[in-house]
Design an enzyme around this catalytic site. Structure first.
Site, PDB file in Angstrom:
ATOM      1  N   CYS A 147       0.603  -1.356   0.003  1.00  0.00           N
ATOM      2  CA  CYS A 147       0.052   0.041   0.093  1.00  0.00           C
ATOM      3  C   CYS A 147       0.698   1.254  -0.120  1.00  0.00           C
ATOM      4  CB  CYS A 147      -1.107  -0.142   1.122  1.00  0.00           C
ATOM      5  SG  CYS A 147      -2.288  -1.211   1.257  1.00  0.00           S
ATOM      6  N   HIS A 148       1.862   1.433   0.937  1.00  0.00           N
ATOM      7  CA  HIS A 148       2.578   2.645   0.786  1.00  0.00           C
ATOM      8  C   HIS A 148       3.966   2.377   1.167  1.00  0.00           C
ATOM      9  CE1 HIS A 148      -1.423   3.363   2.404  1.00  0.00           C
ATOM     10  NE2 HIS A 148      -1.542   4.201   1.653  1.00  0.00           N
ATOM     11  N   GLY A 149       4.606   1.232   0.845  1.00  0.00           N
ATOM     12  CA  GLY A 149       5.867   1.102   0.630  1.00  0.00           C
ATOM     13  C   GLY A 149       6.635   0.727   1.824  1.00  0.00           C
TER      14      GLY A 149
ATOM     15  N   TYR B 295      -5.690  11.477  -0.561  1.00  0.00           N
ATOM     16  CA  TYR B 295      -4.909  10.376  -0.384  1.00  0.00           C
ATOM     17  C   TYR B 295      -3.707  10.418  -1.069  1.00  0.00           C
ATOM     18  CZ  TYR B 295      -3.661   5.403  -0.538  1.00  0.00           C
ATOM     19  OH  TYR B 295      -3.241   4.058  -0.747  1.00  0.00           O
TER      20      TYR B 295
END
Lengths: 183, 439
Positions: A147-149, B295
């Site tokens: 998702c966000h590394g 986001y």
């Protein structure tokens, strides 16, 4: 109502003491507010985990199914749980990095049970925003969160990325050499 | 506000009703005789379009509930049942799913129109705030609606968004458990989201009534930002505004129909046609397009709590806008420097939207590696989103309050009816923007 209003005007000697009326007002409001507040709690608390959800809080797992270098994902409390049988190389890599600069410093030995260094049990939920990290990604040989590394090492410690904490080790105990109870 | 009502009941029944519940009078005063500025352009038609969107979402939503099962075991199958078995179920679901996107397209245009023409400035602050509340409710409703099909994106989107609250110190974990009703997103979460997804649109409808009420108290703004001063400045709502709104709705419905009939899944994500699996996160998880800019702001900040605060701060800026803007001139039509900033702001929002859809570490220019700053290559979407986010906040917190100190504005016309004569070159000196003119 009219009587007391007249009484209030004529003064305290007639029983119309304004402070007594204030007391009635305050007491009434306090009782209503207290009642409303105590009624509010059931309406808020009903959203917390119910008794049957809490009852499913622990599971037993047979470790003999997991070969060296293999990882089994089981569902525990609605979340994935990683049970990993680590290879000697993975353990060595984790121990070697014990002194490295980390966001959430922890020794590898503190994340496993004594004498059971090959068994790593982790909650497979990224400490950033709860995605499920995949094993084998990232440059530390551990987990990578798509998702966000966020990158975790072979001990599940956060090494890079936005996650603030290491992958959580749940409360668990060895019932025998091949069986653990989680939760 | 028209002041006094000019409604005259024509039939005996209307007179009888008017003395008991003057609802026809209210409708007549609000939507027939109501004076609207004569110079409203098509950007002003989105209020009507948004009412249409809300009505469409309510009707299709109530129908979908007749066939949907709010249960972790049956939700996905019941949506497929709607798509395959229910008569015209595909149409109603596609109208509902794409209707949400149409709703957001319209609301973003509506908000940008308000921003450009200064519709948030005194005396319209409460009108603007109510609009912000509607926008917040819309976001909550859209998010919870997206969870209901219980596909992979539904599930993991819910995980990520609810975990945002876990970033709060001390109370975070208790709040997420409370939101979930368990230790993870599961059946209790789905059920409460369903309940709230049904409730919130009616709350939106309620706030819309307040929004229109506030609008009718202070009157509509207009492209010049000058308040109507005489009858020459206004025209009656019917037929002028109703016909214009009606035409715009027709054009908007064509766009809507193109999506529903030809591109029904273009705005969605294919992973949501995979049933939810708590053990595997999709390799690339993205929210719906209308959340992408926020986001991107969330991901632009390397710290978890700060990222969450930045994201909520981006929305908080909208609420503070009426007090951030210090300019005496309402419409950006007469603020050439601000106009440039407005264009950059819109571009920055689009860039944030683009960045939100990309993997953070992917390069913006392919096959080019520059140097690494703060753990990411400078040529990456995370850095692009950092720059765009920086401008987003600078627009509200620096440009809005401080630009007016040195800004050169163009002459503002005396009245709405006069701008035809008030070309900047032809305008007499006394007609230039005097602060006391109040826009």
């Amino acid at each position: 109502m009219a009587d007391t209003a007249v009484g209030a005007k004529t003064g305290p000697e007639h029983g119309g003491d304004p402070s007594r009326r204030d007391f009635i007002y305050i007491a009434t409001i306090a009782a209503a507010a207290g009642g409303a507040a105590s009624l509010a709690w059931p309406f808020i608390d009903q959203m917390n985990p119910s008794a049957d959800t809490l009852a499913l809080a622990s599971i037993e797992f047979d470790l003999s199914k997991v070969a060296s270098g293999q990882q089994v994902t089981v569902k525990w409390r609605g979340k994935p749980l990683f049970v990993r049988n680590r290879t000697a190389a993975e353990i060595a890599a984790a121990v070697k990095d014990d002194g490295a600069a980390m966001k959430d410093p922890q020794k590898d030995a503190d994340r496993v049970k004594p004498g059971k260094a090959q068994w790593l049990v982790l909650i497979g939920s990224c400490t950033h925003l709860g995605c499920v990290p995949t094993f084998g990604g990232g440059e530390y040989g551990g987990w990578f969160c798509p998702c966000h590394g966020s990158v975790y090492d072979t001990s599940g410690r956060i090494r890079k990325g936005p996650a603030p904490l290491n992958l959580a080790v749940p409360e668990y105990a060895f019932l025998s050499d091949t069986k653990v109870k989680i939760g | 506000m028209s002041g006094h009502s000019t409604y005259e009941p024509k039939t005996g029944f209307e007179r009888w009703l008017d003395a008991r519940l003057p609802i026809v009078r209210l409708g007549y005063d609000s939507f027939v005789d109501y004076p609207t500025p004569r110079n409203l352009n098509y950007w002003w038609t989105f209020g009507g379009i948004l009412s249409l969107c809300l009505a469409s979402q309510l009707i299709t939503g109530i129908i979908l509930v007749m066939h949907y099962t709010p249960s972790a075991d049956h939700a996905f199958a019941s949506v497929e049942h709607i798509m395959r078995d229910v008569n015209y179920g595909w149409l109603i679901r596609y109208m509902h799913a794409n209707g949400a996107s149409m709703f957001f397209i319209a609301v973003y245009i509506h908000m940008l129109r308000g921003l450009y023409y200064g519709s948030y400035k005194a005396p319209r602050e409460v009108l603007w705030l109510l609009g912000c509340v509607i926008y917040l409710l819309m976001m909550a409703t859209a998010f919870m609606g997206y969870v209901l099909p219980w596909g992979q994106m539904s599930f993991h989107g819910a995980v990520v968004i609810t975990n945002l609250f876990g970033a709060l110190p001390v109370v975070g974990p208790s709040i997420t458990t409370w939101l979930w009703g368990g230790f993870a997103v599961d059946n209790p979460t789905l059920n409460r989201f369903f309940s709230l997804h049904y409730l919130l649109p009616f709350m939106i409808a309620g706030v819309v009534i307040l929004h229109i009420w506030a609008l009718h108290v202070v009157g509509q703004n207009n492209p010049t930002g000058v308040d109507p001063k005489s009858k020459a400045d206004t025209v009656p709502f019917t037929p002028y505004a109703t016909v214009k709104d009606g035409f715009a709705m027709g054009v908007f419905l064509i766009l809507f129909a193109i999506f529903v009939f030809y591109l029904p899944n273009a705005l969605g994500h294919s992973d949501n046609y995979i049933p939810a699996n708590p053990l595997v996160t999709p390799s690339h998880i993205v929210p719906e397009w209308y959340f992408l800019p926020f986001y991107a702001i969330l991901r632009a900040v390397p710290d978890k709590l700060m990222g969450v605060l930045a994201m909520f701060g981006a929305i908080a800026c909208l609420f503070a806008l009426p007090w951030l803007d210090r300019s005496k001139v309402r419409s950006m039509r007469y603020r050439p420097t601000m106009k440039i900033h407005f264009v950059i702001f819109v571009v920055a929002c689009c860039i944030l939207g683009l960045c939100g859809a990309k993997l953070p570490d992917d390069p913006v220019i392919p096959h080019l590696t520059t140097f690494s700053v703060m753990g990411s290559d400078l040529n990456s979407f995370v850095w692009l989103s950092r720059l765009a986010a920086l401008y987003y906040f600078a627009f509200f917190l620096i440009v809005m309050p401080f630009l007016p100190l040195s800004e050169k504005t163009l002459p503002v016309p005396d009245s709405i009816a006069s701008p035809a004569l008030s070309h900047p070159a032809a305008v007499p000196a006394e007609a230039t923007a005097a602060p006391e003119m109040k826009g």
